[in-house]
Scaffold this motif. Structure first.
Motif, PDB file in Angstrom:
ATOM      1  N   ALA A   9      40.972  37.634  31.163  1.00 55.46           N
ATOM      2  CA  ALA A   9      41.283  37.938  32.567  1.00 55.46           C
ATOM      3  C   ALA A   9      41.526  39.439  32.736  1.00 55.46           C
ATOM      4  N   ALA A  10      42.210  40.034  31.781  1.00 55.60           N
ATOM      5  CA  ALA A  10      42.453  41.483  31.851  1.00 55.60           C
ATOM      6  C   ALA A  10      41.127  42.242  31.822  1.00 55.60           C
ATOM      7  N   LYS A  11      40.171  41.771  31.006  1.00 61.53           N
ATOM      8  CA  LYS A  11      38.853  42.419  30.943  1.00 61.53           C
ATOM      9  C   LYS A  11      38.094  42.231  32.259  1.00 61.53           C
ATOM     10  N   ALA A  12      38.164  41.038  32.830  1.00 63.12           N
ATOM     11  CA  ALA A  12      37.484  40.771  34.104  1.00 63.12           C
ATOM     12  C   ALA A  12      38.093  41.634  35.210  1.00 63.12           C
ATOM     13  N   GLN A  13      39.404  41.778  35.206  1.00 62.73           N
ATOM     14  CA  GLN A  13      40.081  42.597  36.215  1.00 62.73           C
ATOM     15  C   GLN A  13      39.698  44.065  36.059  1.00 62.73           C
ATOM     16  N   ALA A  14      39.561  44.530  34.820  1.00 63.98           N
ATOM     17  CA  ALA A  14      39.137  45.916  34.586  1.00 63.98           C
ATOM     18  C   ALA A  14      37.701  46.125  35.085  1.00 63.98           C
ATOM     19  N   PHE A  15      36.828  45.140  34.848  1.00 61.77           N
ATOM     20  CA  PHE A  15      35.447  45.193  35.335  1.00 61.77           C
ATOM     21  C   PHE A  15      35.442  45.254  36.865  1.00 61.77           C
ATOM     22  N   ALA A  16      36.254  44.427  37.502  1.00 61.96           N
ATOM     23  CA  ALA A  16      36.354  44.408  38.965  1.00 61.96           C
ATOM     24  C   ALA A  16      36.811  45.766  39.493  1.00 61.96           C
ATOM     25  N   GLU A  17      37.790  46.338  38.852  1.00 62.71           N
ATOM     26  CA  GLU A  17      38.294  47.642  39.283  1.00 62.71           C
ATOM     27  C   GLU A  17      37.238  48.733  39.104  1.00 62.71           C
ATOM     28  N   GLU A  18      36.455  48.655  38.019  1.00 58.24           N
ATOM     29  CA  GLU A  18      35.373  49.623  37.809  1.00 58.24           C
ATOM     30  C   GLU A  18      34.358  49.553  38.946  1.00 58.24           C
ATOM     31  N   ILE A  19      33.985  48.333  39.342  1.00 61.79           N
ATOM     32  CA  ILE A  19      33.023  48.163  40.427  1.00 61.79           C
ATOM     33  C   ILE A  19      33.591  48.724  41.731  1.00 61.79           C
ATOM     34  N   ARG A  20      34.855  48.402  42.011  1.00 62.18           N
ATOM     35  CA  ARG A  20      35.476  48.905  43.234  1.00 62.18           C
ATOM     36  C   ARG A  20      35.510  50.427  43.242  1.00 62.18           C
ATOM     37  N   ALA A  21      35.925  51.021  42.124  1.00 64.19           N
ATOM     38  CA  ALA A  21      36.034  52.482  42.044  1.00 64.19           C
ATOM     39  C   ALA A  21      34.663  53.156  42.096  1.00 64.19           C
ATOM     40  N   GLU A  22      33.686  52.572  41.433  1.00 60.93           N
ATOM     41  CA  GLU A  22      32.351  53.166  41.343  1.00 60.93           C
ATOM     42  C   GLU A  22      31.561  53.034  42.640  1.00 60.93           C
ATOM     43  N   PHE A  23      31.670  51.874  43.306  1.00 58.36           N
ATOM     44  CA  PHE A  23      30.793  51.594  44.439  1.00 58.36           C
ATOM     45  C   PHE A  23      31.526  51.435  45.769  1.00 58.36           C
ATOM     46  N   GLY A  24      32.844  51.366  45.741  1.00 55.60           N
ATOM     47  CA  GLY A  24      33.629  51.307  46.968  1.00 55.60           C
ATOM     48  C   GLY A  24      33.487  50.019  47.763  1.00 55.60           C
ATOM     49  N   ILE A  25      33.082  48.924  47.113  1.00 61.43           N
ATOM     50  CA  ILE A  25      32.952  47.665  47.836  1.00 61.43           C
ATOM     51  C   ILE A  25      34.220  46.824  47.668  1.00 61.43           C
ATOM     52  N   THR A  26      34.372  45.856  48.540  1.00 58.71           N
ATOM     53  CA  THR A  26      35.508  44.943  48.474  1.00 58.71           C
ATOM     54  C   THR A  26      35.325  43.998  47.292  1.00 58.71           C
ATOM     55  N   ILE A  27      36.366  43.841  46.520  1.00 55.44           N
ATOM     56  CA  ILE A  27      36.342  42.963  45.348  1.00 55.44           C
ATOM     57  C   ILE A  27      37.394  41.875  45.534  1.00 55.44           C
ATOM     58  N   HIS A  28      37.005  40.641  45.229  1.00 55.68           N
ATOM     59  CA  HIS A  28      37.934  39.518  45.246  1.00 55.68           C
ATOM     60  C   HIS A  28      38.012  38.958  43.834  1.00 55.68           C
ATOM     61  N   LEU A  29      39.216  38.849  43.298  1.00 54.37           N
ATOM     62  CA  LEU A  29      39.413  38.151  42.033  1.00 54.37           C
ATOM     63  C   LEU A  29      39.626  36.687  42.372  1.00 54.37           C
ATOM     64  N   TRP A  30      38.902  35.796  41.681  1.00 52.99           N
ATOM     65  CA  TRP A  30      38.968  34.379  42.000  1.00 52.99           C
ATOM     66  C   TRP A  30      39.230  33.579  40.741  1.00 52.99           C
ATOM     67  N   ASP A  31      40.254  32.752  40.812  1.00 51.56           N
ATOM     68  CA  ASP A  31      40.648  31.908  39.696  1.00 51.56           C
ATOM     69  C   ASP A  31      39.455  31.056  39.259  1.00 51.56           C
ATOM     70  N   GLU A  32      39.044  31.207  38.019  1.00 48.32           N
ATOM     71  CA  GLU A  32      37.858  30.499  37.543  1.00 48.32           C
ATOM     72  C   GLU A  32      38.175  29.548  36.397  1.00 48.32           C
ATOM     73  N   ARG A  33      39.399  29.086  36.300  1.00 43.72           N
ATOM     74  CA  ARG A  33      39.725  28.155  35.221  1.00 43.72           C
ATOM     75  C   ARG A  33      38.750  26.990  35.223  1.00 43.72           C
ATOM     76  N   LEU A  34      38.211  26.693  34.085  1.00 39.06           N
ATOM     77  CA  LEU A  34      37.297  25.568  33.856  1.00 39.06           C
ATOM     78  C   LEU A  34      35.907  25.744  34.460  1.00 39.06           C
ATOM     79  N   SER A  35      35.545  26.932  34.940  1.00 37.39           N
ATOM     80  CA  SER A  35      34.217  27.092  35.545  1.00 37.39           C
ATOM     81  C   SER A  35      33.099  26.884  34.528  1.00 37.39           C
ATOM     82  N   THR A  36      33.289  27.333  33.287  1.00 34.37           N
ATOM     83  CA  THR A  36      32.248  27.142  32.280  1.00 34.37           C
ATOM     84  C   THR A  36      32.127  25.665  31.916  1.00 34.37           C
TER      85      THR A  36
END
Length: 161
Positions: A87-114
């Motif tokens: 989750a920490a890695k996914a959140q860091a990826f999300a923050e990179e996208i937000r910082a790099e491209f300035g788009i809105t990012i939503h973190l969404w609970d994905e427990r059991l998605s796989t």
């Protein structure tokens, strides 16, 4: 229980736009895309990770090609709701996208998605062999579709008030 943690507000909330969904892993990132009206999610591709620069270049192509204004990033929490290392890695990826491209990012609970993605492929009769290439896309679709459905339900509740 799902969580929606927006990192920024959408730039043009009244216009049709596309939303991208990401299932972030260490080796692969599943990518899904909404229809232009934001009702359904479809698989796009699986990004095989090489390095940060190449990953961001691939993300930039998707955002530009599909006129994406928002992204939903799966947030793989532990079943207890606590933050996992992934989750920490996914959140860091999300923050990179937000910082790099300035788009809105939503973190969404994905427990059991796989796990859900594997069930969907089983139900569709897809053999267990060869899933590596599509399982991340299916998980990304489930993440994005769950967020789209929750957003639609939230709008419906707000209209009823």
């Amino acid at each position: 229980m799902a969580q929606d943690t927006p990192i920024a507000e959408p730039a043009t909330p009244d216009l049709p736009y596309r939303i991208v969904g990401f299932d972030v892993g260490d080796r692969r990132i599943g990518v899904a895309l909404s229809d232009p009206l934001g009702f359904t999610a479809q698989p796009l591709f699986t990004l095989h990770r090489t390095n940060r620069r190449a990953d961001m270049k691939a993300v930039a192509r998707v955002l530009r090609k599909h006129a994406v204004t928002e992204a939903v990033v799966g947030n793989p929490l532990y079943m207890s709701g606590d933050q996992s290392p992934q989750a920490a890695k996914a959140q860091a990826f999300a923050e990179e996208i937000r910082a790099e491209f300035g788009i809105t990012i939503h973190l969404w609970d994905e427990r059991l998605s796989t796990t859900q993605a594997h069930r969907h492929l089983d139900d569709a009769g897809h053999a267990a062999m060869g899933r590596k290439g599509i399982i991340d896309q299916v998980a990304a679709v489930l993440i994005l579709q769950s967020w789209l459905d929750a957003r639609a339900a939230r709008h419906k509740r707000e209209e009823a008030l």
